[in-house]
Design an enzyme around this catalytic site. Structure first.
Site, short mmCIF file in Angstrom:
data_model
loop_
_atom_site.label_atom_id
_atom_site.label_comp_id
_atom_site.label_asym_id
_atom_site.label_seq_id
_atom_site.Cartn_x
_atom_site.Cartn_y
_atom_site.Cartn_z
N ALA A 62 138.69 -42.84 -12.23
CA ALA A 62 138.54 -42.21 -10.92
C ALA A 62 137.78 -40.90 -11.11
CB ALA A 62 139.91 -41.96 -10.32
N GLY A 101 140.84 -45.88 -13.74
CA GLY A 101 140.33 -46.70 -12.65
C GLY A 101 139.25 -47.66 -13.12
N GLU A 104 140.97 -50.54 -14.34
CA GLU A 104 141.60 -51.20 -13.19
C GLU A 104 140.57 -52.04 -12.41
OE1 GLU A 104 143.34 -47.43 -11.99
OE2 GLU A 104 145.31 -48.39 -11.99
N GLU A 124 145.74 -42.04 -17.71
CA GLU A 124 146.20 -41.21 -16.59
C GLU A 124 147.35 -40.29 -16.95
OE1 GLU A 124 145.24 -44.27 -16.38
OE2 GLU A 124 144.13 -44.64 -14.54
N1 CAA Z 1 135.77 -37.84 -13.40
C1 CAA Z 1 134.85 -36.87 -13.25
N2 CAA Z 1 134.15 -36.35 -14.30
C2 CAA Z 1 134.40 -36.85 -15.51
C3 CAA Z 1 135.34 -37.86 -15.74
C4 CAA Z 1 136.04 -38.37 -14.62
N3 CAA Z 1 136.93 -39.36 -14.71
N4 CAA Z 1 135.37 -38.14 -17.06
C5 CAA Z 1 134.47 -37.34 -17.64
N5 CAA Z 1 133.88 -36.55 -16.71
C6 CAA Z 1 132.83 -35.57 -16.93
C7 CAA Z 1 133.29 -34.43 -17.82
O1 CAA Z 1 133.94 -33.42 -17.08
C8 CAA Z 1 131.99 -33.98 -18.43
O2 CAA Z 1 131.35 -33.20 -17.46
P1 CAA Z 1 130.42 -31.97 -17.90
O3 CAA Z 1 129.34 -32.58 -18.77
O4 CAA Z 1 129.95 -31.41 -16.60
O5 CAA Z 1 131.35 -31.08 -18.67
C9 CAA Z 1 131.18 -35.28 -18.55
O6 CAA Z 1 131.80 -36.21 -17.67
C10 CAA Z 1 131.20 -35.86 -19.95
O7 CAA Z 1 132.54 -35.92 -20.41
P2 CAA Z 1 132.93 -35.53 -21.91
O8 CAA Z 1 132.32 -34.23 -22.26
O9 CAA Z 1 134.40 -35.67 -21.99
O10 CAA Z 1 132.17 -36.67 -22.71
P3 CAA Z 1 132.65 -37.54 -23.94
O11 CAA Z 1 131.54 -38.48 -24.23
O12 CAA Z 1 133.20 -36.67 -25.01
O13 CAA Z 1 133.89 -38.41 -23.38
C11 CAA Z 1 135.08 -39.85 -21.90
C12 CAA Z 1 133.70 -39.38 -22.38
C13 CAA Z 1 135.81 -40.60 -22.99
C14 CAA Z 1 134.86 -40.76 -20.72
C15 CAA Z 1 135.92 -38.60 -21.49
O14 CAA Z 1 135.16 -37.83 -20.59
C16 CAA Z 1 137.23 -38.91 -20.81
O15 CAA Z 1 138.20 -39.20 -21.47
N6 CAA Z 1 137.24 -38.82 -19.47
C17 CAA Z 1 138.45 -38.96 -18.70
C18 CAA Z 1 138.84 -40.37 -18.55
C19 CAA Z 1 140.04 -40.47 -17.68
O16 CAA Z 1 141.00 -39.74 -17.81
N7 CAA Z 1 139.99 -41.44 -16.78
C20 CAA Z 1 141.07 -41.68 -15.89
C21 CAA Z 1 140.82 -40.94 -14.65
S1 CAA Z 1 142.20 -40.99 -13.60
C22 CAA Z 1 142.16 -42.46 -12.85
O17 CAA Z 1 141.33 -43.29 -13.08
C23 CAA Z 1 143.24 -42.53 -11.79
C24 CAA Z 1 143.55 -43.81 -11.20
O18 CAA Z 1 143.85 -44.80 -11.81
C25 CAA Z 1 143.67 -43.87 -9.74
#
Ligand code: CAA
Length: 693
Positions: A62, A101, A104, A124
């Protein structure tokens, strides 16, 4: 324009999302899905659909930046349901990291094919929430309850080999994921849709006892957290209820998580961790130096632990000790630490050992690109080491000190090249702890700093830049925290009261247990060389008396607490309690009962106040950097977001009012930060302060 585009390849519609950087499921993406599905539903020429992403990854989840804002339709659970109930077969083509998500969405599709290097996960829980778009209901159905609990509660990224064994994906792709996905879609036209929600779980197998055992197995790790219990409740619902009912429970628990302060705290840390690398003067264009070989001075616990980090990622590292015996012992400890790790095979250990070498000769470090000193914490010894390094190292080599307190500028001045010098302060055990304070001296060159920031990431650390001062960010803040704990003992609490209050707040252990573990003699010797007017002796005289009575801490079996032979469990000591009463009386202090709340406020507000001074002086770049330091270096509870976020959550006006009360009693100990005062009076917060810069 919608971030999702459609391309028809014969009877197959390929939906490709292109929404950099990580294809997060923003409103536009969710709406794109619904619009395309609506169009394809009535398009008789299309028999199946491929769902895929452009760029570095399948949907990484998400859109976290939308959290905390009013939700906009279509919601993610509705999109996933629209996929699952779609009348034509859907194939998800996964590459990169399908997280939250993202996974999902893939679970809502009827078939899944993946690049073998892809990873999946439901992280999450690290954001203080739960997979709220059906993940808690569909993953157990597809992967089995045990595997789903593992994935949901750990939040880990599961490698494709394991995910395929769990049944999360049906097929691994070759070199061309898109082409293979289209071919797979053609194959499944005949089989039709296959909704994950239709899979039935064996409810009887997963009874109350099963979940009670599972809860017990994770209790220590999840102490104080809110979201893990909600996740387990969802999986219980998956086992006992039909999909639609389970989804309703998931929504209820998800909403509760979102409303809990833990979610805001964990989200704050997610972004804080990514902010730390943003440092004024350092850009992508800033030159970096090559780090191909590293030297470590000192094969003690710290030096060895630091060395392991480099060998872990395949960077050759040479450890220097003055005599062969100490060197062999140090390298032996590194080897044993690797051998003890359950995550490493014998081959992994051999691979690491290959990168680790030792020497007793400084000349052998001549070609190192980076040398980190981890010797005894005495300026005269640092002087000798840095003068020697200056003599032998090649031009352009970076020289770092692992000092915890000493003046990095003074250390740099021992060399003829202070711009190549900085502090790299690792935390013990250095091969485990994720924090690295990167101390920028007044002459440290930008490319040296940039190189070390990148290097931190490479070795799996979170590198936080700090300015030069006594104790930098983390240890400088500790002084007030410890002082208040010790003073509380003189003013009326017993050590176990102080430790329990702080432990219950969420710290891994109380400050007095920690002092026993570190050894009371360390502080004692430190104080012997200090001016007694420079600190509050009321807080420490009782500790000095313990050391002088040979109660030096855990290592000798008695300190603030007693320890049974061979045990590390602190037991309140009648002897110490008698000493405490005597020392309080000597100070003329009237002992009063101190509530757990006050114990926490005194220690934690001391941290916050010092943090605000550090921020004001520019020693830390952001309040959120301080939070990262405390969470990763000192075990501050993640669900509270770090001390500065916690202060914002309490309200700076309330914190300030309390600080004023403390200052009115102990003005010398409580010098209130002018920044904190100003923010409190303006009704502002540390978060707003960070944003304004
Ligand atoms: N939403 C918005 N922005 C996100 C994001 C997300 N889910 N995941 C990453 N970003 C952004 C980061 O903030 C970063 O932005 P900046 O360059 O502006 O700083 C950019 O994407 C790159 O991220 P990383 O620097 O972390 O890059 P990476 O290559 O080291 O890692 C990744 C990539 C593994 C995807 C890591 O970003 C990560 O773990 N992201 C979070 C994943 C996550 O927690 N997903 C679950 C979201 S909650 C959900 O989905 C809820 C639900 O079920 C309803």
């Amino acid at each position: 324009m919608s971030p999702i585009t459609r391309e028809d390849i014969g009877e197959i519609a390929v939906l490709s999302c292109d929404y950099p950087p990580v294809n997060a499921l923003s409103h536009a993406v969710r709406k794109g899905y619904i619009d395309h599905l609506d169009a394809i539903r009535s398009d008789d020429a299309i028999k199946a659909v491929v769902v895929r992403c452009e760029g570095r990854t399948f949907h990484a989840g998400a859109d976290i930046t939308e959290f905390g804002k009013p939700p906009q339709e279509p919601h993610l659970p509705d999109v996933v349901m629209a996929l699952e109930t779609f009348p034509k077969p859907l194939v998800a083509a996964i590459h990169g990291t399908a997280l939250g998500g993202g996974l999902e969405i893939a679970l809502g599709c009827h078939y899944r094919i993946a690049d073998p290097s892809a990873k999946v996960g439901l992280p999450e829980v690290h954001l203080g929430i739960l997979p709220g778009a059906g993940g808690t209901q569909r993953l157990p159905r597809l992967a089995g309850v045990e595997n789903a609990l593992d994935a949901i509660l750990s939040g880990r990224h599961v490698k494709m080999k394991e995910a395929a064994a769990w049944g999360v994906v049906d097929r691994l792709a070759g070199d061309d994921l898109k082409a293979d996905a289209v071919a797979y879609a053609k194959e499944v036209v005949a089989s039709g849709p296959r909704p994950t929600g239709d899979i039935e779980l064996d409810g009887a197998k997963y009874d109350e006892a099963f979940f009670a055992n599972f809860r017990k197995s994770i209790a220590r790790k999840t102490r104080g957290f809110f979201a893990p219990e909600q996740c387990i409740r969802c999986v219980e619902a998956a086992v006992s209820l039909p999909l639609v009912e389970g989804l309703k429970k998931e929504r209820q628990y998800f909403t509760e998580c979102m409303q809990n302060p833990e979610a805001a705290a964990m989200r704050h840390l997610f972004f804080a961790e990514r902010q730390v690398a943003r440092v004024p003067g350092i850009t992508k264009e800033t030159k970096r130096r090559d780090i191909k070989k590293v030297g470590i001075i000192g094969a003690g616990t710290m030096g060895g632990g630091i060395a392991m980090n480099f060998a872990n990622v395949g960077i050759p590292v040479t450890v220097l000790e003055l005599n062969q015996e100490a060197l062999d012992r140090g390298l032996g400890v590194c080897r044993k630490n690797w051998e003890r790790s359950s995550r490493l095979t014998a081959d992994d250990v051999a691979e690491r050992v290959k990168y680790l070498s030792g020497t007793t000769n400084y000349e052998d470090l001549a070609d190192c690109d980076l040398v980190i000193e981890a010797v005894f914490e005495k300026m005269e010894i640092k002087e000798q080491v840095f003068k020697k390094l200056d003599e032998v190292l090649k031009p352009g080599a970076i020289m770092a000190s692992n000092t915890s307190y000493l003046d990095v500028d003074a250390i740099a001045a021992y060399t003829s090249r202070p711009s190549d010098v900085l502090g790299l302060h690792f935390f013990s055990p250095a091969n485990v702890m994720k924090l690295l304070e990167i101390v920028r001296g007044k002459e440290t060159a930008d490319d040296v700093l940039a190189t070390c920031l990148d290097m931190a990431k490479k070795i799996g650390k979170v590198g936080v830049v700090a300015g030069v001062c006594h104790g930098f960010i983390g240890n400088r803040m500790l002084s007030g925290y410890g002082r208040e704990a010790n003073l509380n003992v003189m003013k009326g609490a017993m050590p176990q009261d102080v430790d329990k209050a702080i432990f219950d707040f969420g710290m891994p252990m109380g400050p007095l247990t920690m002092a026993d573990m570190a050894g009371l003699d360390i502080g004692y010797f430190n104080r012997q060389s200090m001016d007694r007017n420079s600190f509050d002796t009321r807080a420490t005289d009782w500790l000095d008396r313990l050391v002088e009575g040979d109660r030096k801490g855990l290592k000798v079996g008695k300190g603030i607490y007693d320890y049974a032979e061979g045990s590390r469990a602190p037991v309140p000591s009648p002897e110490v309690e008698a000493i405490i009463l005597e020392e309080s009386a000597k100070l003329g202090l009237e002992r009063t009962s101190i509530s757990a709340e006050e114990i926490v406020e005194r220690s934690i507000y001391a941290l916050i106040n010092e943090g605000a001074h550090i921020l004001d002086e520019g020693i830390a770049l952001r309040a959120s950097d301080i939070d990262v330091v405390y969470v990763y270096g000192y075990g501050f509870p993640r669900y509270r977001g770090g001390p500065m976020h916690y202060a914002d959550a309490v309200g700076l006006d309330k914190v300030y009012a309390r600080l004023q009360e403390f200052a009115s009693i102990d003005p010398d100990n409580w010098k209130i930060s002018p920044l904190l005062k100003r923010l409190a009076e303006e009704g502002s917060s540390f978060a707003a302060f960070d944003q304004s810069r």
